[in-house]
Scaffold this motif. Structure first.
Motif, PDB file in Angstrom:
ATOM      1  N   SER A 169      52.858  45.871  48.874  1.00  0.00           N
ATOM      2  CA  SER A 169      53.426  47.014  48.158  1.00  0.00           C
ATOM      3  C   SER A 169      52.980  47.068  46.705  1.00  0.00           C
ATOM      4  N   PHE A 170      52.710  45.905  46.099  1.00  0.00           N
ATOM      5  CA  PHE A 170      52.401  45.834  44.681  1.00  0.00           C
ATOM      6  C   PHE A 170      50.938  45.497  44.421  1.00  0.00           C
ATOM      7  N   CYS A 171      50.096  45.640  45.424  1.00  0.00           N
ATOM      8  CA  CYS A 171      48.720  45.156  45.323  1.00  0.00           C
ATOM      9  C   CYS A 171      47.723  46.242  45.694  1.00  0.00           C
ATOM     10  N   GLY A 172      46.670  46.350  44.907  1.00  0.00           N
ATOM     11  CA  GLY A 172      45.575  47.246  45.241  1.00  0.00           C
ATOM     12  C   GLY A 172      45.919  48.714  45.051  1.00  0.00           C
ATOM     13  N   ALA A 173      44.985  49.576  45.439  1.00  0.00           N
ATOM     14  CA  ALA A 173      45.194  51.018  45.340  1.00  0.00           C
ATOM     15  C   ALA A 173      46.318  51.443  46.279  1.00  0.00           C
ATOM     16  N   GLN A 174      47.360  52.030  45.717  1.00  0.00           N
ATOM     17  CA  GLN A 174      48.580  52.300  46.475  1.00  0.00           C
ATOM     18  C   GLN A 174      48.393  53.238  47.667  1.00  0.00           C
ATOM     19  N   PRO A 175      47.586  54.295  47.583  1.00  0.00           N
ATOM     20  CA  PRO A 175      47.442  55.151  48.766  1.00  0.00           C
ATOM     21  C   PRO A 175      46.995  54.403  50.014  1.00  0.00           C
ATOM     22  N   ILE A 280      48.724  62.657  46.448  1.00  0.00           N
ATOM     23  CA  ILE A 280      48.691  62.560  44.995  1.00  0.00           C
ATOM     24  C   ILE A 280      49.209  61.196  44.583  1.00  0.00           C
ATOM     25  N   TYR A 281      48.691  60.669  43.466  1.00  0.00           N
ATOM     26  CA  TYR A 281      49.147  59.355  42.995  1.00  0.00           C
ATOM     27  C   TYR A 281      49.218  59.336  41.473  1.00  0.00           C
ATOM     28  N   PHE A 282      50.010  58.389  40.973  1.00  0.00           N
ATOM     29  CA  PHE A 282      50.151  58.169  39.538  1.00  0.00           C
ATOM     30  C   PHE A 282      50.249  56.675  39.294  1.00  0.00           C
ATOM     31  N   VAL A 283      49.529  56.187  38.288  1.00  0.00           N
ATOM     32  CA  VAL A 283      49.528  54.774  37.925  1.00  0.00           C
ATOM     33  C   VAL A 283      49.710  54.658  36.414  1.00  0.00           C
ATOM     34  N   ALA A 284      50.620  53.811  35.978  1.00  0.00           N
ATOM     35  CA  ALA A 284      50.825  53.573  34.550  1.00  0.00           C
ATOM     36  C   ALA A 284      50.987  52.087  34.299  1.00  0.00           C
ATOM     37  N   THR A 308      53.053  57.278  44.908  1.00  0.00           N
ATOM     38  CA  THR A 308      52.097  57.984  45.760  1.00  0.00           C
ATOM     39  C   THR A 308      52.855  58.855  46.754  1.00  0.00           C
ATOM     40  N   HIS A 309      52.407  60.099  46.901  1.00  0.00           N
ATOM     41  CA  HIS A 309      52.944  61.007  47.916  1.00  0.00           C
ATOM     42  C   HIS A 309      51.800  61.472  48.803  1.00  0.00           C
ATOM     43  N   THR A 310      52.046  61.528  50.108  1.00  0.00           N
ATOM     44  CA  THR A 310      51.045  62.027  51.048  1.00  0.00           C
ATOM     45  C   THR A 310      51.625  63.202  51.826  1.00  0.00           C
ATOM     46  N   ASP A 311      50.766  63.899  52.571  1.00  0.00           N
ATOM     47  CA  ASP A 311      51.250  65.057  53.327  1.00  0.00           C
ATOM     48  C   ASP A 311      52.133  64.605  54.496  1.00  0.00           C
ATOM     49  N   GLN A 312      53.115  65.408  54.818  1.00  0.00           N
ATOM     50  CA  GLN A 312      54.082  65.061  55.865  1.00  0.00           C
ATOM     51  C   GLN A 312      53.625  65.463  57.255  1.00  0.00           C
TER      52      GLN A 312
END
Length: 417
Positions: A169-175, A280-284, A308-312
């Motif tokens: 969950s906390f590793c790598g590109a979240q998507p 869509i994703y956001f990283v800070a 991260t949000h993906t299509d449903q």
């Protein structure tokens, strides 16, 4: 190798080793095997960077699952980075080759934990050798334009994030954590290209294109599949890399969207194909405090947040949210750090409905739900080439609503040879 080009190569290895690194780093990475009688440093100065690392992750479920077990998963990486300006006079050119081999066992599956995210992030994609990187990166126009071509992983350029924690969950590109059926993180590569333009000293925009080919998941070492593509994925990312308080507190903020042109089945409506997949994703990441007069500029408190949000229509998991903090320089040790994070992986309600329908028809399929978890780790930089990271994970599993809460004791280690 010039600082920026070479630093990017060093950073790629640092992400595997789960340790902070600067993209401007220019020192030769240390190793257990030493300097090879001076040959390693000599090659490095010529523009040839050779790196071998092994990452191992131990996990024991003290609570949850069908029993108790200790499992190990690991990954060997062998890389070759070439500064083509030094080697052949090709200004701004960098070549990268990386081979990976994964091994070990998955505690999630062996003990039927019922969770969505791996408790050993390094596990997955088969215990096989893979060509993970084979690309050329070229700088143009005063190093403001970066063009990258070849075989690469999506997560090394888009939504990239270090693997300090052991839970996926906390590793790598979240998507890639929630739509890993088509967003391929390390170690799976595909034919691709990425164009990045530095808009200012602290901002950039980049557009990438990745061949979507399910055959890339086939197990085995190969230079690339040349048939079987289903479409193209196009991630667009905007980044901001500000420095506050007299350039002492560095931050990195990214927002991105992606669209995959491949058709995909609807998660609820049987027989229905959807045109395209997206998200869509956001990283800070932001350093909040700074310790004056120390060599390691990363010392101090830092925080991160990702969503991260993906299509449903096509995603079984349609959202993941994580928040964490860390402190570098604990117990008087300049490079040791401690980290804590909380996260949630949201299961798509349409997919839950589909699973309930199957259960009503007599299937014994489990019903998923939102997964919540937390992880705490301490990172001991025992030597310049060895990092040991004990960790504790507590999880309310989301793969099966009837599964018990999970307590995992873990140990992550990274060895540079």
């Amino acid at each position: 190798m010039r600082g920026r080009a070479f630093g990017a190569w060093v950073l790629a290895w640092a992400l595997l080793c789960a340790g902070p690194a600067s993209a401007a780093e220019t020192k030769m990475p240390p190793g257990l095997s030493g300097g090879w009688g001076g040959m390693r440093g000599f090659l490095y100065e010529l523009g040839v960077a050779i790196q071998v690392r092994y990452v191992t992750e131990l996990a024991f479920n003290a609570r949850g699952g069908k029993g108790h077990a200790l499992r190990q998963a690991g990954q060997l990486d062998v890389g070759l980075g070439l500064d083509m300006e030094k080697l052949a006079g090709l200004e701004g050119g960098t070549f990268q080759f990386t081979f990976t081999h994964r091994n070990g066992n998955n505690l999630n599956a062996d003990m039927a934990l019922g969770n969505l995210q791996l408790v050993q992030e390094v596990y997955g994609r088969g215990n096989v050798g893979r060509l993970t990187q084979l690309w050329w990166d070229q700088l143009f126009w005063g190093e403001r334009v970066h063009l990258k071509l070849g075989r690469m992983t999506v997560g090394e350029d888009s939504a990239d994030f270090p693997c300090d924690f052991q839970n996926l969950s906390f590793c790598g590109a979240q998507p890639g954590n929630i739509v890993g059926n088509y967003w391929f993180n390390w170690p799976v590569s595909q034919w691709s290209t990425r164009l990045r333009v530095d808009l200012a000293k602290v901002a950039y925009v980049q557009l990438a294109a990745y061949e979507m080919n399910p055959r890339n998941l086939e197990e085995g070492f190969y230079l690339g599949r040349f048939s079987g593509a289903t479409g193209v994925m196009l991630p667009l990312e905007l980044g901001w890399n500000p420095k506050f308080h007299g350039d002492r507190l560095e931050g990195l903020y990214k927002v991105g969207v992606w669209y995959d042109t491949s058709n995909a089945p609807d998660v609820l409506l049987a027989g229905v194909e959807r045109d395209g997949r997206y998200g869509i994703y956001f990283v800070a990441r932001q350093q909040l405090t700074h310790v004056a007069g120390v060599e390691n500029k990363a010392q101090g408190l830092n925080v991160f947040a990702r969503l991260t949000h993906t299509d449903q229509d096509t995603s079984t998991q349609d959202g993941q949210y994580t928040l964490g903090l860390g402190y570098t320089g604990v117990f008087g040790r300049a490079d040791d750090d401690v980290g804590f994070a909380l996260g949630a992986t949201h299961t798509n309600g349409r997919y839950v409905t589909a699973q309930r329908q199957k259960q009503a028809e007599g299937s014994d399929t489990p019903i998923p739900r939102t997964e919540y978890l937390g992880e705490l780790y301490y990172s001991l930089h025992a030597t310049p080439w060895l990092v040991l990271r004990p960790n504790l994970q507590y999880i309310r599993p989301g793969g099966d609503e009837d599964a018990r809460n999970i307590l995992v004791l873990g140990l992550k280690g990274a060895l540079t040879l």
